[in-house]
Design a protein around this motif. Structure first.
Motif, mmCIF file in Angstrom:
data_model
loop_
_atom_site.group_PDB
_atom_site.id
_atom_site.type_symbol
_atom_site.label_atom_id
_atom_site.label_comp_id
_atom_site.label_asym_id
_atom_site.label_seq_id
_atom_site.Cartn_x
_atom_site.Cartn_y
_atom_site.Cartn_z
ATOM 1 N N CYS A 45 0.806 -1.223 0.000
ATOM 2 C CA CYS A 45 0.000 0.000 0.000
ATOM 3 C C CYS A 45 0.839 1.273 0.000
ATOM 4 C CB CYS A 45 -0.932 0.015 1.210
ATOM 5 S SG CYS A 45 -2.250 -1.216 1.121
ATOM 6 N N ASP A 53 -4.800 -0.227 -2.668
ATOM 7 C CA ASP A 53 -5.371 0.563 -1.582
ATOM 8 C C ASP A 53 -6.826 0.929 -1.884
ATOM 9 O OD1 ASP A 53 -4.916 2.179 0.943
ATOM 10 O OD2 ASP A 53 -5.497 3.786 -0.428
ATOM 11 N N ALA A 79 0.133 0.013 -6.120
ATOM 12 C CA ALA A 79 -0.195 0.344 -4.734
ATOM 13 C C ALA A 79 -1.493 1.131 -4.649
ATOM 14 C CB ALA A 79 0.955 1.136 -4.109
#
Length: 354
Positions: free
Chosen positions: A61, A82, A78
């Motif tokens: 993340c 997320d 990422a």
């Protein structure tokens, strides 16, 4: 579903509908996005009452979850990962132990690829759920050079290979013999080198205790700062959205439970997480703390004999006061005189009493 195994059913204790998803995400960005979309459907509120998605997500993340020499942080991956967590209203279960779950064989790179994600109802039923990062051990895919120096290594390999009788075509025989040799080496490694691994684990635990004592003050300080910030944010959002914000309401409850939870107790040399042991230690501590103590009363110095009050003096002492001005034999009582008398009494008490 490619990249995941789904197990769902009824949890008999409480008759709860549960779903567990074991994830092993692919490497490609497009394949991972397809997996996130499929998992997001499973996380819909009306799909499963209690959902737990765990495993190797092959994604991070933020940059702090993938570090090392030559590491390239894929910002797009990422961001998508997320967004999948947030849009699915999933909560990450906190983990104990190691922060990073994947290590390059040389140790030059490490990442947090494994995690536990649950829906919002999960912590309401199982508020004490925690993940644990286990200690790194010898991988099944590694060949240890130290084996070659052991006198029994060659004998074990030759014996296992020659005594194994397998029928079939050559590639199949070769594969099965390798599998048997691997299992034999695995058992042999535990028997011969198991004590070394145990000793290393003890040293690591000891060094971890020393490091924990040194860093405890810093961790507590940072935790307080984080809790203060989250409380301020939570109050602002509560004022804006009120009780109708059920998602925020449940997250706030979970946050308070985590804040008040005692994960373990340290007694100076060991770290205990067993609830029974923790309860017993807390009980023993407060029993000792509030145990009745025998105090020795102070004695006056010298030969002190208390006299008796005469009958006339006693009658004078218990006689009711009259509505008239009292005459004091020692003159007028002033504030200064009262303060001096109190100071004398206090000094006597500190010297001869408790």
């Amino acid at each position: 579903m490619a990249g995941a195994v789904i197990v769902n059913g009824i949890w008999l204790q409480g008759d709860l509908q549960c779903c567990f998803v074991n994830v092993y995400a692919p490497m490609g960005s497009a394949e991972k996005e397809s997996l996130w979309d499929a998992l997001q459907i499973l996380a819909l509120p009306n799909k499963y009452s209690y959902l737990c998605i765990l495993g190797d997500f092959n994604a991070v993340c933020d940059p702090g979850e993938r570090v090392g020499k030559g590491v390239v942080f894929n910002q797009a991956d990422a961001r998508n990962f997320d967004a999948f967590i947030r849009q699915s209203n999933l909560l990450e279960i906190r983990t104990q132990g190691r922060k990073f779950t994947w290590y390059q064989p040389s140790g030059g790179c490490k990442s947090k690829l494994d995690r536990f994600l649950v829906n919002e109802r999960w912590p309401q039923e199982w508020s004490g759920t925690v993940g644990r990062g286990l200690q790194r051990s010898v991988s099944d895919h590694l060949f240890l050079n130290s084996w070659l120096s052991h006198p029994d290594f060659s004998k074990l390999v030759r014996k296992t290979w020659e005594e194994t009788k397998i029928e079939g075509w050559s590639c199949y025989v070769f594969k099965e013999k390798l599998k048997l040799v691997k299992n034999a080496l695995k058992e042999w490694n535990l028997r011969i080198y198991g004590n070394i691994e145990h000793g290393l684990r003890e040293l690591k635990d000891e060094s971890e205790m020393i490091r924990r004592n040194e860093l405890r003050a810093k961790i507590i300080l940072k935790s307080k700062e984080k809790c203060s910030l989250l409380q301020q944010k939570a109050k602002v959002k509560w004022v804006k959205e009120g009780d109708l914000n059920t998602s925020f309401y449940h997250k706030a409850i979970v946050g308070r439970r985590k804040k008040n939870e005692i994960a373990g107790l340290a007694d100076g040399i060991s770290w205990n997480e067993d609830p029974k042991i923790m309860k017993e230690k807390v009980k023993t501590f407060f029993e000792n703390h509030f145990k009745k103590r025998q105090h020795v009363l102070p004695m006056l110095p010298g030969d002190f004999v208390a006299g008796k009050v005469s009958a006339a003096s006693n009658a004078e002492l218990i006689k009711p006061f009259r509505n008239q001005k009292l005459k004091l034999p020692f003159g007028a009582v002033t504030a200064t005189r009262v303060r001096d008398q109190m100071a004398l009494i206090s000094s006597f008490g500190k010297r001869h009493g408790r």
